[in-house]
Enzyme design. Structure first.
Site, PDB file in Angstrom:
ATOM      1  N   GLU A  23      -0.296   4.200   3.303  1.00 26.19           N
ATOM      2  CA  GLU A  23      -0.437   4.413   1.858  1.00 26.19           C
ATOM      3  C   GLU A  23      -1.327   3.326   1.273  1.00 26.19           C
ATOM      4  O   GLU A  23      -1.046   2.137   1.394  1.00 26.19           O
ATOM      5  CB  GLU A  23       0.943   4.334   1.215  1.00 26.19           C
ATOM      6  CG  GLU A  23       0.945   4.341  -0.305  1.00 26.19           C
ATOM      7  CD  GLU A  23       2.252   3.809  -0.887  1.00 26.19           C
ATOM      8  OE1 GLU A  23       3.163   3.484  -0.092  1.00 26.19           O
ATOM      9  OE2 GLU A  23       2.346   3.732  -2.114  1.00 26.19           O
ATOM     10  N   ASP A  25       4.790   1.689   1.410  1.00 27.86           N
ATOM     11  CA  ASP A  25       5.478   0.550   0.785  1.00 27.86           C
ATOM     12  C   ASP A  25       6.986   0.822   0.766  1.00 27.86           C
ATOM     13  O   ASP A  25       7.415   1.972   0.671  1.00 27.86           O
ATOM     14  CB  ASP A  25       4.988   0.374  -0.668  1.00 27.86           C
ATOM     15  CG  ASP A  25       3.551  -0.157  -0.679  1.00 27.86           C
ATOM     16  OD1 ASP A  25       2.911  -0.087  -1.738  1.00 27.86           O
ATOM     17  OD2 ASP A  25       3.081  -0.604   0.394  1.00 27.86           O
ATOM     18  N   ASP A  39       8.990   0.787  -1.481  1.00 25.48           N
ATOM     19  CA  ASP A  39       9.448   0.952  -2.876  1.00 25.48           C
ATOM     20  C   ASP A  39       9.479   2.453  -3.196  1.00 25.48           C
ATOM     21  O   ASP A  39       9.242   3.289  -2.323  1.00 25.48           O
ATOM     22  CB  ASP A  39       8.495   0.208  -3.830  1.00 25.48           C
ATOM     23  CG  ASP A  39       7.079   0.790  -3.771  1.00 25.48           C
ATOM     24  OD1 ASP A  39       6.168   0.202  -4.353  1.00 25.48           O
ATOM     25  OD2 ASP A  39       6.907   1.822  -3.078  1.00 25.48           O
ATOM     26  N   ASP A  62       7.600   4.449  -4.884  1.00 28.04           N
ATOM     27  CA  ASP A  62       6.367   5.233  -4.677  1.00 28.04           C
ATOM     28  C   ASP A  62       6.162   5.516  -3.189  1.00 28.04           C
ATOM     29  O   ASP A  62       5.822   6.625  -2.786  1.00 28.04           O
ATOM     30  CB  ASP A  62       5.148   4.468  -5.232  1.00 28.04           C
ATOM     31  CG  ASP A  62       5.121   4.552  -6.751  1.00 28.04           C
ATOM     32  OD1 ASP A  62       4.560   3.660  -7.408  1.00 28.04           O
ATOM     33  OD2 ASP A  62       5.725   5.523  -7.275  1.00 28.04           O
TER      34      ASP A  62
END
Ligand code: 28F
Length: 702
Positions: free
Chosen positions: A469, A561, A563, A565
């Site tokens: 990503e 990541d 997180d 997203d």
């Protein structure tokens, strides 16, 4: 002539005297003996004909080669034991004598199945009068009688090898029969009786109870799955309307149970399969018809989505390889849809091509269930219906009934066929896009995506591709990787949610097309480019154009990541792989990278921590060493980009040190359902699911 309650005459020819006269010496006599056990009428020598002979196999043959009888001795074969028993109870339902079936999962890998049918006969067996019919059925192969006479009875996948196979492969098996005013009991072990048939208390009930524990000398895996058992029992309840089926999990620490009974039968089945989907019309379309003793039921329900889900059954067997009934259904649907769209509703202009089969099945949830007396099962796993007469029966009746339905429901016909026409237009557009892309890439030197940093190794089994990503992480990964065997494909934009888009829009998404090109193995789409998204146990003749042999990397590692997203992008990628390349997941090629969440340092030493739990344990360890906490430096990684190439290599890419999670599909139905809920159009089911599962959340990144 002894007749059972149903008035069927049971073969009596080879009585005791025949038994005595037969010596096992001459081969013809041994074969006569074999035929006697098989319940075949045996006349004088001369009338003897070969096709009456079934080679007698003792149950020891079953124990020697169990996979010959139950397919395998892994988890699948283990559950086949249950299906053999459950299907006998369902056959009692089909015969009209059973209303309820209960299955209990007990501690110590023990299963109980209970029905309220007539009870297995306990009188003297016609061919072995010194034995009860029950004991012969439990201890002799194919002695269940059903194998011979042409009733509906075939069990899932095994087609009625008989309860004696379960008895042979069980450490112990107990039967309680209630009939003729008493309870009768007998126990067996590995196919041999441990007790005689024992007459117990009086009762005016009838039915059969079978309790057994699989033999762990045979099975590598003896733990039953509630989900697998419940899903099949639910299916049987849908397929046998009005039959009440209960499953109860009484193992230690489990207290789950389900009750299935559907008076609407397969009408309720297509509603269940369409849950979380917005449908084009309220009430499912339902037809039933019969011809020459074969019965067929069809239920349809169209939704606004793009996935097709057609389940076809023959005698309650899920014919996942399709066959005559499914072919008849699809041929009629395509034919009637084209005639109606063009001639009746004028939705297709003369010069426009016909609707393809896939166009007519886009967004369609359908169940076809045929019941016939002499099914021929073919194919790799004997789950393809061969009876060609069924193809024309289904095709003719269904075409007629569907046309009638469209005549009477023009508004629904218009809604369905307009959507079919849109699918056709999207398919045309996708084909043009693909042809254009092919022409374009033919001009380019290589049709690999520009942003792919490929590896040098040629052997796919040694190659890995990291789908990363973001450009910054992509840059670090390119620098940190081992370019001998590691390729990097950085993703810039958002991945499209394939759950909510048609194939022509999907192919316009650069990230998706880059992944397809990089992997090199194609993806699933219908005969003419329409998108048939397969549920994992899809019945559609998956003309998927995927070719695993062409896959360029045997490890596809999604690296996002840690997180919210990152989690979203990983989910979008998994949705794509599940819907368009599920073989990659089934073959175990798809992984999730697990980057570190923290880097903790104390004085000179530092280490990477991969979870909150891990951080807590680290802090406790340090506290026990007398380091309270303020002297420990904790860095929380929010994204891959915060690590330099060496750190990324060391923590997340180096095969010697990294942790990667292999993605697998434990239960096809369930995975399909979850993707529809989480990624589909309907908001309400998603909200409901989140509320129900919120307690599972480890930490929430708001
Ligand atoms: C818990 C599992 O196995 N139920 C069964 C019956 C009833 C009959 C039957 C079974 C052998 C040759 C017929 C009774 N009365 N549940 C079960 N219920 N088998 S298995 O007969 C087997 C005979 O043909 C039954 C009259 N006819 C049949």
């Amino acid at each position: 002539m002894l007749a059972d309650e149903t008035g069927n005459d049971m073969n009596l020819n080879a009585g005791k005297d025949e038994e005595d006269k037969i010596d096992s010496g001459s081969s013809s006599n041994a074969l006569r003996k074999a035929a006697a056990v098989m319940g075949d009428a045996i006349g004088p020598e001369s009338e003897y004909n070969e096709n009456k002979i079934r080679v007698l196999e003792g149950l020891e043959a079953v124990r020697k080669r169990p996979a010959m009888y139950i397919g395998s001795t892994d988890r699948r074969g283990l559950h086949h034991l249950v299906w053999e028993i459950v299907d006998n109870a369902v056959d009692e339902r089909l015969a009209g004598y059973c209303n309820e079936i209960m299955l209990k999962m007990l501690p110590d890998d023990t299963i109980v199945v209970i029905d309220d049918g007539r009870g297995i006969p306990t009188g003297p067996h016609p061919k072995f009068p010194e034995k009860s019919a029950l004991e012969v059925i439990m201890t002799k192969l194919h002695a269940g009688g059903k194998f011979d006479n042409k009733s509906y009875s075939v069990s899932g996948g095994l087609h009625g090898v008989g309860i004696s196979v379960v008895s042979a492969l069980s450490e112990w098996l107990e039967v309680i029969v209630k009939r003729d005013g008493y309870e009768w009991y007998q126990k067996y072990s590995r196919g041999k009786p441990l007790t005689p048939l024992i007459k117990k208390r009086e009762t005016n009930e009838t039915g059969t109870v079978i309790c057994f524990r699989p033999d762990d000398d045979i099975f590598t895996f003896t733990e039953f799955s509630y989900t697998i058992l419940a899903n099949r029992l639910r299916e049987l309840a849908f397929l046998n309307k009005g039959l009440a089926i209960t499953i109860v999990d009484e193992r230690e620490g489990k207290d789950k149970s389900d009750f299935f009974m559907y008076n609407g039968g397969i009408i309720e089945f297509v509603e269940f399969l369409s849950e979380n989907k917005k449908t084009l019309y309220e009430d499912p379309i339902y037809f039933s018809f019969e011809e020459d003793g074969s019965r067929c039921e069809i239920a349809l329900l169209h939704n606004y989505g793009f996935h097709g889900k057609i389940h076809a059954f023959a005698n309650n067997i899920n014919t996942i390889e399709g066959g005559a009934h499914l072919e008849g259904f699809k041929a009629a649907l395509t034919r009637v849809s084209n005639i109606y769209a063009r001639q009746e509703l004028n939705l297709l202009k003369d010069k426009e091509n016909n609707l393809s089969g896939d166009d007519t099945r886009e967004g369609l949830v359908a169940v076809i269930s045929v019941k016939l007396s002499e099914p021929q099962f073919e194919g790799q796993t004997k789950t393809k219906l061969g009876n060609s007469e069924i193809r024309s029966m289904v095709s003719q009746h269904f075409a007629e009934l569907l046309t009638e339905y469209f005549d009477k429901n023009q508004d629904i016909a218009k809604a369905i066929l307009s959507k079919n026409v849109s699918a056709a237009k999207a398919r045309e557009a996708a084909r043009k896009a693909r042809d254009l892309a092919r022409r374009k890439s033919a001009l380019e030197s290589t049709n690999l995506p520009g942003k792919l940093a490929d590896c040098q190794e040629e052997d796919p089994s040694l190659c890995e591709i990291f789908i990363v990503e973001g450009d910054s992480a992509g840059g670090s990964a390119k620098q940190g990787r081992d370019s001998k065997f590691q390729a990097i494909l950085p993703l810039r934009g958002k991945i499209i949610n394939v759950e909510k888009a048609r194939i022509n829009k999907i192919l316009k998404n650069n990230e998706i097309t880059a992944i397809i090109k990089a992997l090199g193995c194609g993806y699933h789409f219908g005969e003419n480019g329409a998108s048939i998204h397969c549920t994992v146990n899809n019945n559609q003749d998956d003309t998927g154009n995927i070719n695993i042999k062409k896959l360029r990397y045997h490890k596809i590692i999604i690296m996002c990541d840690a997180d919210i997203d990152g989690a979203h992008i990983a989910t979008l990628l998994l949705t794509f792989f599940f819907r368009y390349m599920h073989e990659l997941i089934e073959e175990g090629y798809v992984y999730l990278a697990v980057p570190p969440l923290y880097k903790v340092s104390y004085r000179k030493s530092s280490e990477y921590i991969y979870s909150d739990k891990g951080l807590k344990e680290y802090m406790q360890r340090m506290a026990e060493k007398g380091v309270a906490a303020k002297n420990i430096k904790i860095q929380r990684y929010k994204g891959l980009g915060e690590m330099n190439p060496d750190q990324l290599w060391e923590t997340t890419m180096d095969p010697q040190k990294r942790k990667i999670k292999r993605i697998s599909i434990k239960e096809g139905h369930e995975a399909d359902r979850i993707f529809s809920i989480l990624m589909g159009e309907e908001v309400q089911p998603r909200k409901q699911w989140i509320i129900e599962n919120a307690k599972e959340v480890g930490y929430l990144d708001i």
